[in-house]
Design an enzyme around this catalytic site. Structure first.
Site, mmCIF file in Angstrom:
data_model
loop_
_atom_site.group_PDB
_atom_site.id
_atom_site.type_symbol
_atom_site.label_atom_id
_atom_site.label_comp_id
_atom_site.label_asym_id
_atom_site.label_seq_id
_atom_site.Cartn_x
_atom_site.Cartn_y
_atom_site.Cartn_z
ATOM 1 N N CYS A 156 0.824 -1.213 0.000
ATOM 2 C CA CYS A 156 0.000 0.000 0.000
ATOM 3 C C CYS A 156 0.861 1.267 0.000
ATOM 4 O O CYS A 156 0.653 2.165 -0.823
ATOM 5 C CB CYS A 156 -0.963 -0.015 1.171
ATOM 6 S SG CYS A 156 -0.197 -0.465 2.748
HETATM 7 N N1 LIG Z 1 -4.213 -4.417 4.811
HETATM 8 C C1 LIG Z 1 -3.626 -3.698 3.863
HETATM 9 O O1 LIG Z 1 -3.802 -2.479 3.772
HETATM 10 C C2 LIG Z 1 -2.761 -4.371 2.848
HETATM 11 C C3 LIG Z 1 -2.398 -5.698 2.949
HETATM 12 N N2 LIG Z 1 -1.577 -6.261 2.006
HETATM 13 C C4 LIG Z 1 -1.164 -7.665 2.093
HETATM 14 O O2 LIG Z 1 -2.278 -8.471 1.728
HETATM 15 C C5 LIG Z 1 -2.264 -9.683 2.466
HETATM 16 C C6 LIG Z 1 -3.582 -9.772 3.232
HETATM 17 O O3 LIG Z 1 -3.676 -8.641 4.088
HETATM 18 P P1 LIG Z 1 -4.948 -8.365 5.006
HETATM 19 O O4 LIG Z 1 -6.170 -8.647 4.240
HETATM 20 O O5 LIG Z 1 -4.741 -7.032 5.587
HETATM 21 O O6 LIG Z 1 -4.742 -9.475 6.142
HETATM 22 P P2 LIG Z 1 -5.793 -10.067 7.161
HETATM 23 O O7 LIG Z 1 -4.995 -10.418 8.378
HETATM 24 O O8 LIG Z 1 -6.947 -9.144 7.324
HETATM 25 O O9 LIG Z 1 -6.279 -11.399 6.447
HETATM 26 C C7 LIG Z 1 -5.411 -12.478 6.190
HETATM 27 C C8 LIG Z 1 -6.201 -13.619 5.561
HETATM 28 O O10 LIG Z 1 -5.347 -14.750 5.391
HETATM 29 C C9 LIG Z 1 -5.832 -15.851 6.161
HETATM 30 N N3 LIG Z 1 -4.680 -16.494 6.807
HETATM 31 C C10 LIG Z 1 -4.038 -16.102 7.906
HETATM 32 N N4 LIG Z 1 -2.983 -16.913 8.182
HETATM 33 C C11 LIG Z 1 -2.969 -17.816 7.221
HETATM 34 C C12 LIG Z 1 -2.129 -18.896 6.927
HETATM 35 N N5 LIG Z 1 -1.086 -19.231 7.682
HETATM 36 N N6 LIG Z 1 -2.402 -19.622 5.877
HETATM 37 C C13 LIG Z 1 -3.453 -19.306 5.108
HETATM 38 N N7 LIG Z 1 -4.283 -18.298 5.306
HETATM 39 C C14 LIG Z 1 -4.044 -17.543 6.350
HETATM 40 C C15 LIG Z 1 -6.768 -15.251 7.187
HETATM 41 O O11 LIG Z 1 -7.801 -16.110 7.551
HETATM 42 P P3 LIG Z 1 -7.646 -17.288 8.604
HETATM 43 O O12 LIG Z 1 -6.514 -16.933 9.520
HETATM 44 O O13 LIG Z 1 -8.949 -17.325 9.279
HETATM 45 O O14 LIG Z 1 -7.345 -18.451 7.768
HETATM 46 C C16 LIG Z 1 -7.366 -14.100 6.382
HETATM 47 O O15 LIG Z 1 -8.373 -14.576 5.510
HETATM 48 C C17 LIG Z 1 -1.043 -9.634 3.381
HETATM 49 O O16 LIG Z 1 0.028 -10.275 2.765
HETATM 50 C C18 LIG Z 1 -0.775 -8.135 3.484
HETATM 51 O O17 LIG Z 1 0.580 -7.909 3.747
HETATM 52 C C19 LIG Z 1 -1.139 -5.546 0.929
HETATM 53 C C20 LIG Z 1 -1.472 -4.231 0.772
HETATM 54 C C21 LIG Z 1 -2.293 -3.529 1.742
HETATM 55 C C1 LIG Z 2 -0.652 0.205 9.177
HETATM 56 C C2 LIG Z 2 0.162 -1.021 8.838
HETATM 57 O O1 LIG Z 2 0.518 -1.791 9.723
HETATM 58 N N1 LIG Z 2 0.473 -1.210 7.563
HETATM 59 C C3 LIG Z 2 1.245 -2.319 7.108
HETATM 60 C C4 LIG Z 2 1.415 -2.278 5.611
HETATM 61 C C5 LIG Z 2 0.373 -3.040 4.857
HETATM 62 C C6 LIG Z 2 0.833 -3.471 3.460
HETATM 63 O O2 LIG Z 2 0.943 -2.828 2.468
HETATM 64 O O3 LIG Z 2 1.157 -4.662 3.398
HETATM 65 P P1 LIG Z 2 2.317 -5.562 2.829
HETATM 66 O O4 LIG Z 2 3.395 -4.863 2.176
HETATM 67 O O5 LIG Z 2 2.775 -6.216 4.059
HETATM 68 O O6 LIG Z 2 1.619 -6.463 1.912
HETATM 69 C C7 LIG Z 2 2.634 -2.350 7.728
HETATM 70 O O7 LIG Z 2 3.215 -1.303 7.969
HETATM 71 O O8 LIG Z 2 3.155 -3.448 7.868
#
Ligand SMILES: NC(=O)C1=CN([C@@H]2O[C@H](COP(=O)(O)OP(=O)(O)OC[C@H]3O[C@@H](n4cnc5c(N)ncnc54)[C@H](OP(=O)(O)O)[C@@H]3O)[C@@H](O)[C@H]2O)C=CC1
Ligand SMILES: CC(=O)N[C@@H](CCC(=O)OP(=O)(O)O)C(=O)O
Length: 339
Positions: A156
């Site tokens: 992000c």
């Molecule tokens: N939040 C953000 O703003 C952003 C996030 N990302 C990336 O996107 C990905 C998802 O982020 P986000 O949606 O915030 O994360 P969440 O923690 O909200 O969701 C993670 C998901 O993965 C599942 N999960 C967790 N552990 C495992 C595992 N060991 N094996 C399989 N499934 C698993 C969880 O469900 P359950 O544990 O119930 O199986 C859940 O569905 C991450 O890699 C994050 O770094 C990228 C850009 C922005």
């Molecule tokens: C507020 C906050 O905690 N933000 C996350 C970034 C989320 C993101 O972009 O995720 P990945 O690069 O891990 O996919 C962090 O700083 O780790």
């Protein structure tokens, strides 16, 4: 229709993806998966996210890891909204199937394996996949994305930062002697859905974190081809990122050249809005846009650019779908902006 599944669908970005895919005219969202031991397995996604009632009525299925290979053969597209290590570990099996893989984690964003040891806490085991993965900065790599089989969707903060910096770099307007300085504030959803002390309601108060050591610093530098100083902050709001970036421009650069660089990069892009005033989080939260505005001080040669996105959308799910639109030959903005 493009047969599609989401793994990690119960998380914040997975749920946003489900919502976007469900309203896409060309994608058929078939299945949602969570981990085998997930407490949410067997529930409808709309039980977790009430706003999805009537929009996404699929049930979250536990993912049997030994079935990953067949899983990737059952779909045209698979989105991974999972932790970095899970994406890393599963990718060899997933990419052996016919589905195009869109990985929202950081596991395949960088070419330098050493960065993973240092910033992600695990050694990278899949060099060939790393080499093949295309960095899914969708407004910049349309061509490569359109033929890729593994697309690593950017983080992000890198999306907000690179959308602001790349037009300047492309136009040769950055002074290479001075590192861009990026200060960015993110809402708490950036940390994902799982509760932690740092992201709990009473603990969150505007504060820098990951100073001089956040994993998005090498990601931004690698894609920009230049070092940067990146300082993230956690803000007490739910979603959105505002990155305020200070750069020194090449000697003699004037405002007209800066305007032209941004116009050339985004003048015809429906997903990047060149604003007439400083962007605000509230004006992008819930949207798939990146908003930009800038001001140059010609005397000192310093330029400040502000970039605002929704971290879960343009910073994750919407950018993943923008990549998928490019990959399957649809207009990049399909199902992302109202036409
Ligand atoms: N939040 C953000 O703003 C952003 C996030 N990302 C990336 O996107 C990905 C998802 O982020 P986000 O949606 O915030 O994360 P969440 O923690 O909200 O969701 C993670 C998901 O993965 C599942 N999960 C967790 N552990 C495992 C595992 N060991 N094996 C399989 N499934 C698993 C969880 O469900 P359950 O544990 O119930 O199986 C859940 O569905 C991450 O890699 C994050 O770094 C990228 C850009 C922005
Ligand atoms: C507020 C906050 O905690 N933000 C996350 C970034 C989320 C993101 O972009 O995720 P990945 O690069 O891990 O996919 C962090 O700083 O780790």
């Amino acid at each position: 229709m493009i047969k599609t599944a989401i793994i990690g669908a119960s998380g914040y970005t997975g749920a946003e993806l489900a919502r976007l895919l469900a309203q896409h005219p060309q994608f058929s969202l078939c299945d949602l998966f969570v981990s085998a031991q997930s407490q949410d397995a067997g529930k409808k996604l709309s039980e977790l996210y009430g706003r999805l009632q009537g929009e996404v009525e699929l049930v979250l299925q536990p993912l049997a890891e030994d079935a990953l290979g067949t899983l990737a053969d059952n779909y045209d597209a698979v989105f991974l909204a999972t932790p970095h290590q899970a994406s890393h570990d599963w990718m060899p099996q997933l990419t052996a199937g016919r589905a195009v893989i869109f990985d929202l984690s950081g596991a395949f964003r960088l070419k330098d394996k050493q960065v993973f040891e240092q910033y992600y806490g695990f050694g990278h085991q899949h060099s060939a996949l790393l080499d093949n993965a295309v960095y899914g900065l969708a407004d910049w790599h349309q061509q490569a994305i359109s033929t890729a089989s593994l697309i690593a969707v950017p983080g992000c903060y890198p999306t907000a930062s690179l959308t602001a910096l790349k037009p300047l770099q492309q136009a040769g307007l950055l002074d290479s002697q001075h590192w861009p300085v990026i200060n960015a504030v993110s809402g708490v959803s950036g940390a994902g859905r799982k509760a932690t002390l740092n992201s709990s309601f009473c603990e969150v108060s505007l504060q820098p974190y990951g100073v001089l050591g956040h994993r998005h610093q090498p990601e931004i530098s690698a894609e920009l081809g230049a070092p940067v100083i990146f300082t993230p902050h956690l803000g007490n709001f739910k979603r959105g990122i505002l990155a305020t970036i200070t750069v020194k421009v090449a000697p003699g650069t004037d405002t007209e050249q800066v305007d032209k660089a941004y116009q050339q990069a985004y003048g015809n892009n429906p997903l990047v809005r060149l604003r007439q005033s400083w962007p605000k989080i509230d004006e992008v939260a819930g949207s798939c846009y990146c908003d930009l505005f800038w001001k140059l001080d010609p005397d000192s040669g310093y330029l400040v650019v502000a970039s605002a996105i929704d971290n879960l959308l343009k910073g994750a799910a919407a950018q993943a779908l923008q990549c998928a639109n490019l990959r399957f030959n649809f207009q990049p903005q399909t199902a992302l902006v109202q036409e």
